[in-house]
Scaffold this motif. Structure first.
Motif, PDB file in Angstrom:
ATOM      1  N   ARG A  49       0.844  -1.316  -0.141  1.00  0.00           N
ATOM      2  CA  ARG A  49      -0.207  -0.221  -0.057  1.00  0.00           C
ATOM      3  C   ARG A  49       0.119   1.285  -0.147  1.00  0.00           C
ATOM      4  O   ARG A  49       0.410   2.260   0.177  1.00  0.00           O
ATOM      5  N   GLY A  50       2.234   1.020  -0.601  1.00  0.00           N
ATOM      6  CA  GLY A  50       3.433   2.073   0.163  1.00  0.00           C
ATOM      7  C   GLY A  50       3.508   2.730   0.871  1.00  0.00           C
ATOM      8  O   GLY A  50       4.033   3.685   1.135  1.00  0.00           O
ATOM      9  N   PHE A  51       3.201   2.294   1.632  1.00  0.00           N
ATOM     10  CA  PHE A  51       3.595   2.879   3.693  1.00  0.00           C
ATOM     11  C   PHE A  51       4.429   2.916   4.221  1.00  0.00           C
ATOM     12  O   PHE A  51       5.538   4.080   4.956  1.00  0.00           O
ATOM     13  N   ILE A  52       5.419   1.480   3.498  1.00  0.00           N
ATOM     14  CA  ILE A  52       6.428   1.217   4.162  1.00  0.00           C
ATOM     15  C   ILE A  52       7.147   0.821   2.025  1.00  0.00           C
ATOM     16  O   ILE A  52       7.135   0.114   1.361  1.00  0.00           O
ATOM     17  N   ALA A  53       9.163   1.641   2.218  1.00  0.00           N
ATOM     18  CA  ALA A  53       9.033   1.622   0.993  1.00  0.00           C
ATOM     19  C   ALA A  53       9.360  -0.034   0.558  1.00  0.00           C
ATOM     20  O   ALA A  53       9.184  -0.787  -0.061  1.00  0.00           O
ATOM     21  N   SER A  54       9.979  -0.535   1.545  1.00  0.00           N
ATOM     22  CA  SER A  54      10.309  -2.101   0.913  1.00  0.00           C
ATOM     23  C   SER A  54      10.663  -2.932   2.658  1.00  0.00           C
ATOM     24  O   SER A  54      11.394  -1.807   3.403  1.00  0.00           O
ATOM     25  N   ALA A  55      10.758  -4.304   2.212  1.00  0.00           N
ATOM     26  CA  ALA A  55      11.123  -4.491   3.517  1.00  0.00           C
ATOM     27  C   ALA A  55      12.902  -5.039   3.865  1.00  0.00           C
ATOM     28  O   ALA A  55      12.792  -5.161   5.713  1.00  0.00           O
ATOM     29  N   ASP A  56      13.547  -4.401   3.079  1.00  0.00           N
ATOM     30  CA  ASP A  56      15.035  -3.933   4.043  1.00  0.00           C
ATOM     31  C   ASP A  56      15.547  -2.594   4.147  1.00  0.00           C
ATOM     32  O   ASP A  56      16.482  -1.887   4.055  1.00  0.00           O
ATOM     33  N   GLU A  57      14.213  -2.061   4.439  1.00  0.00           N
ATOM     34  CA  GLU A  57      14.689  -0.472   4.995  1.00  0.00           C
ATOM     35  C   GLU A  57      15.242  -0.627   5.929  1.00  0.00           C
ATOM     36  O   GLU A  57      14.982  -1.466   7.222  1.00  0.00           O
ATOM     37  N   PRO A  58      15.982   0.526   7.098  1.00  0.00           N
ATOM     38  CA  PRO A  58      16.905   0.527   7.993  1.00  0.00           C
ATOM     39  C   PRO A  58      15.834   0.688   8.841  1.00  0.00           C
ATOM     40  O   PRO A  58      14.947   1.504   8.536  1.00  0.00           O
ATOM     41  N   VAL A  59      15.556  -0.268  10.021  1.00  0.00           N
ATOM     42  CA  VAL A  59      14.850  -0.227  11.497  1.00  0.00           C
ATOM     43  C   VAL A  59      14.582   1.000  11.875  1.00  0.00           C
ATOM     44  O   VAL A  59      13.924   2.490  11.831  1.00  0.00           O
ATOM     45  N   LEU A  60      15.631   1.486  12.263  1.00  0.00           N
ATOM     46  CA  LEU A  60      16.212   3.026  12.875  1.00  0.00           C
ATOM     47  C   LEU A  60      15.222   4.430  12.066  1.00  0.00           C
ATOM     48  O   LEU A  60      15.468   5.146  12.757  1.00  0.00           O
ATOM     49  N   SER A  61      15.727   4.134  10.973  1.00  0.00           N
ATOM     50  CA  SER A  61      14.908   5.092   9.980  1.00  0.00           C
ATOM     51  C   SER A  61      13.357   5.015  10.438  1.00  0.00           C
ATOM     52  O   SER A  61      13.562   6.632  10.162  1.00  0.00           O
ATOM     53  N   PHE A  62      12.997   4.653  10.801  1.00  0.00           N
ATOM     54  CA  PHE A  62      11.331   5.471  11.482  1.00  0.00           C
ATOM     55  C   PHE A  62      10.457   5.165  12.866  1.00  0.00           C
ATOM     56  O   PHE A  62       9.976   5.456  12.876  1.00  0.00           O
ATOM     57  N   PHE A  63      12.469   5.764  13.326  1.00  0.00           N
ATOM     58  CA  PHE A  63      11.468   6.716  14.582  1.00  0.00           C
ATOM     59  C   PHE A  63      13.165   7.439  14.644  1.00  0.00           C
ATOM     60  O   PHE A  63      14.265   7.648  15.986  1.00  0.00           O
ATOM     61  N   PRO A  64      12.979   8.292  13.625  1.00  0.00           N
ATOM     62  CA  PRO A  64      14.469   9.413  13.601  1.00  0.00           C
ATOM     63  C   PRO A  64      13.810  10.972  15.436  1.00  0.00           C
ATOM     64  O   PRO A  64      12.906  10.982  15.146  1.00  0.00           O
ATOM     65  N   GLY A  65      14.937  11.092  15.399  1.00  0.00           N
ATOM     66  CA  GLY A  65      15.213  11.797  16.391  1.00  0.00           C
ATOM     67  C   GLY A  65      14.863  11.112  18.268  1.00  0.00           C
ATOM     68  O   GLY A  65      14.964  12.171  19.063  1.00  0.00           O
ATOM     69  N   ARG A  66      14.838   9.839  17.475  1.00  0.00           N
ATOM     70  CA  ARG A  66      14.183   9.298  18.620  1.00  0.00           C
ATOM     71  C   ARG A  66      15.647   9.062  19.397  1.00  0.00           C
ATOM     72  O   ARG A  66      16.668   8.105  19.260  1.00  0.00           O
ATOM     73  N   PRO A  67      16.260   9.084  20.821  1.00  0.00           N
ATOM     74  CA  PRO A  67      16.642   8.867  20.957  1.00  0.00           C
ATOM     75  C   PRO A  67      16.905   7.390  21.853  1.00  0.00           C
ATOM     76  O   PRO A  67      15.965   6.644  22.233  1.00  0.00           O
ATOM     77  N   ILE A  68      18.472   6.691  20.932  1.00  0.00           N
ATOM     78  CA  ILE A  68      18.679   4.670  21.003  1.00  0.00           C
ATOM     79  C   ILE A  68      19.622   4.870  21.565  1.00  0.00           C
ATOM     80  O   ILE A  68      20.630   5.073  21.551  1.00  0.00           O
ATOM     81  N   ALA A  69      19.719   3.648  22.665  1.00  0.00           N
ATOM     82  CA  ALA A  69      20.989   3.373  23.377  1.00  0.00           C
ATOM     83  C   ALA A  69      21.673   2.880  22.678  1.00  0.00           C
ATOM     84  O   ALA A  69      21.015   1.409  21.350  1.00  0.00           O
ATOM     85  N   ASN A  70      23.158   1.817  22.560  1.00  0.00           N
ATOM     86  CA  ASN A  70      24.122   1.300  22.060  1.00  0.00           C
ATOM     87  C   ASN A  70      23.991   1.420  20.859  1.00  0.00           C
ATOM     88  O   ASN A  70      23.575   0.235  20.350  1.00  0.00           O
ATOM     89  N   ARG A  71      23.926   2.531  19.671  1.00  0.00           N
ATOM     90  CA  ARG A  71      23.577   2.432  18.692  1.00  0.00           C
ATOM     91  C   ARG A  71      25.252   2.532  17.950  1.00  0.00           C
ATOM     92  O   ARG A  71      25.332   2.823  18.138  1.00  0.00           O
ATOM     93  N   ASP A  72      25.072   1.616  17.115  1.00  0.00           N
ATOM     94  CA  ASP A  72      26.486   1.625  16.626  1.00  0.00           C
ATOM     95  C   ASP A  72      26.264   1.412  15.297  1.00  0.00           C
ATOM     96  O   ASP A  72      24.552   0.868  14.390  1.00  0.00           O
ATOM     97  N   ALA A  73      27.020   0.998  14.140  1.00  0.00           N
ATOM     98  CA  ALA A  73      27.213   0.492  12.804  1.00  0.00           C
ATOM     99  C   ALA A  73      25.762  -0.780  12.890  1.00  0.00           C
ATOM    100  O   ALA A  73      25.223  -0.726  11.888  1.00  0.00           O
ATOM    101  N   ARG A  74      26.054  -1.776  12.994  1.00  0.00           N
ATOM    102  CA  ARG A  74      25.339  -2.551  13.376  1.00  0.00           C
ATOM    103  C   ARG A  74      23.551  -2.582  13.095  1.00  0.00           C
ATOM    104  O   ARG A  74      22.897  -2.920  12.685  1.00  0.00           O
ATOM    105  N   LYS A  75      23.520  -1.863  14.213  1.00  0.00           N
ATOM    106  CA  LYS A  75      21.897  -1.598  14.150  1.00  0.00           C
ATOM    107  C   LYS A  75      21.751  -0.504  12.901  1.00  0.00           C
ATOM    108  O   LYS A  75      20.127  -0.850  13.228  1.00  0.00           O
ATOM    109  N   GLU A  76      22.836  -0.208  13.107  1.00  0.00           N
ATOM    110  CA  GLU A  76      22.272   1.082  12.052  1.00  0.00           C
ATOM    111  C   GLU A  76      21.525   0.531  10.886  1.00  0.00           C
ATOM    112  O   GLU A  76      20.860   0.381   9.692  1.00  0.00           O
ATOM    113  N   ALA A  77      22.331  -0.749  10.692  1.00  0.00           N
ATOM    114  CA  ALA A  77      22.307  -1.791   9.164  1.00  0.00           C
ATOM    115  C   ALA A  77      21.267  -2.943   9.518  1.00  0.00           C
ATOM    116  O   ALA A  77      20.830  -3.216   8.435  1.00  0.00           O
ATOM    117  N   MET A  78      20.373  -2.604  10.491  1.00  0.00           N
ATOM    118  CA  MET A  78      19.076  -3.131  10.783  1.00  0.00           C
ATOM    119  C   MET A  78      17.851  -3.146  10.133  1.00  0.00           C
ATOM    120  O   MET A  78      17.847  -1.724   9.969  1.00  0.00           O
TER     121      MET A  78
END
Length: 266
Positions: A49-78
């Motif tokens: 329905r176009g709400f999400i571009a792809s299942a391969d979208e990074p999870v953290l991109s859906f939570f912009p501006g939210r403080p997230i602990a233990n943030r690293d390159a691996r979590k960015e790639a999830m």
């Protein structure tokens, strides 16, 4: 197990539908972790329905501006797909089960934030590890992307097409329905979802769920073979894949299976 209700659908027709005492027709049942498959189905619909571009979208991109602990390159790639495939790379604990993780998540004031804050154990896409936290974070992504909790989204985009009306679904303190389970459906309605997958997303001549999503959800997800699983068995988005059938299962014997060669849903 004591059976509650058994339904068999062959060539699109119910050939068996039996409820065993003290259960009766029309009762809702807790479908347990079969609900993980339902969460994945709703993600697929959100992509369609176009709400999400792809299942391969990074999870953290859906939570912009939210403080997230233990943030690293691996979590960015999830990605969302990593969550649905139970290959998120999130640290889930050392007890070999998800019980301690579940208790901690359910005791937290914000389940989605609790999962987001977890440290990473490895690169996403690696070890398969069964976790309720992965699927609840996927539900959080769905809520962020659509502006609706999963149950509301399902009532808008899935349940009317299949004429599913009698559903209850537990939610976290923020109102995000539990992505890992907590749904109570009539068994016949669960059979409808199985039939939807058997028919490549078609329902009564209408493409309700894309063929592409059905194929991806029911195909082996990339990554190492799940530890301890038989060599001929693999797993997609909470669909266990055997040579001649696909199964979404849950605690207590809850199951929906479909067999394309036999044109059968159980």
């Amino acid at each position: 197990y004591r059976p509650h209700q058994v339904i068999v659908v062959r060539h699109g027709r119910r050939v068996l539908d039996v409820a065993l005492y003290p259960f009766s027709q029309g009762l809702r049942h807790d479908i347990a972790s079969v609900g993980k498959m339902l969460t994945g189905t709703l993600i697929g619909l959100a992509i369609d329905r176009g709400f999400i571009a792809s299942a391969d979208e990074p999870v953290l991109s859906f939570f912009p501006g939210r403080p997230i602990a233990n943030r690293d390159a691996r979590k960015e790639a999830m990605t969302i797909a990593h969550l649905l495939a139970q290959r998120s790379g999130i640290y889930h604990g050392d007890d070999g089960t998800h019980s301690a993780e579940d208790a901690a998540m359910h005791a937290s004031p914000d389940w989605v934030q609790w999962v987001l804050d977890r440290p990473m154990a490895e690169q996403p896409g690696g070890t398969w590890y069964y976790s309720n936290a992965n699927l609840h974070l996927a539900a959080g992504v769905l809520a962020q992307a659509t502006g609706m909790p999963p149950l509301e989204f399902a009532r808008a985009y899935l349940f009317p097409a299949l004429r599913i009306a009698d559903v209850a679904w537990d939610a976290d303190p923020q109102g995000v329905n539990d992505g890992s389970g907590g749904q109570r459906l009539r068994p016949l309605d669960l059979a409808k979802i199985g039939q939807l997958y058997l028919d490549d997303g078609m329902w009564e001549g209408r493409q309700v769920l894309s063929r592409e999503w059905v194929a991806r959800a029911t195909s082996p997800a990339p990554g190492p073979h799940p530890p301890g699983w038989p060599p001929g068995t693999s797993v997609g988005f909470h669909w266990v894949i055997e040579p001649n059938y696909r199964e979404a299962g849950g605690s207590g014997g809850q199951t929906v299976e479909f067999n394309p060669a036999a044109d059968l849903v159980l």
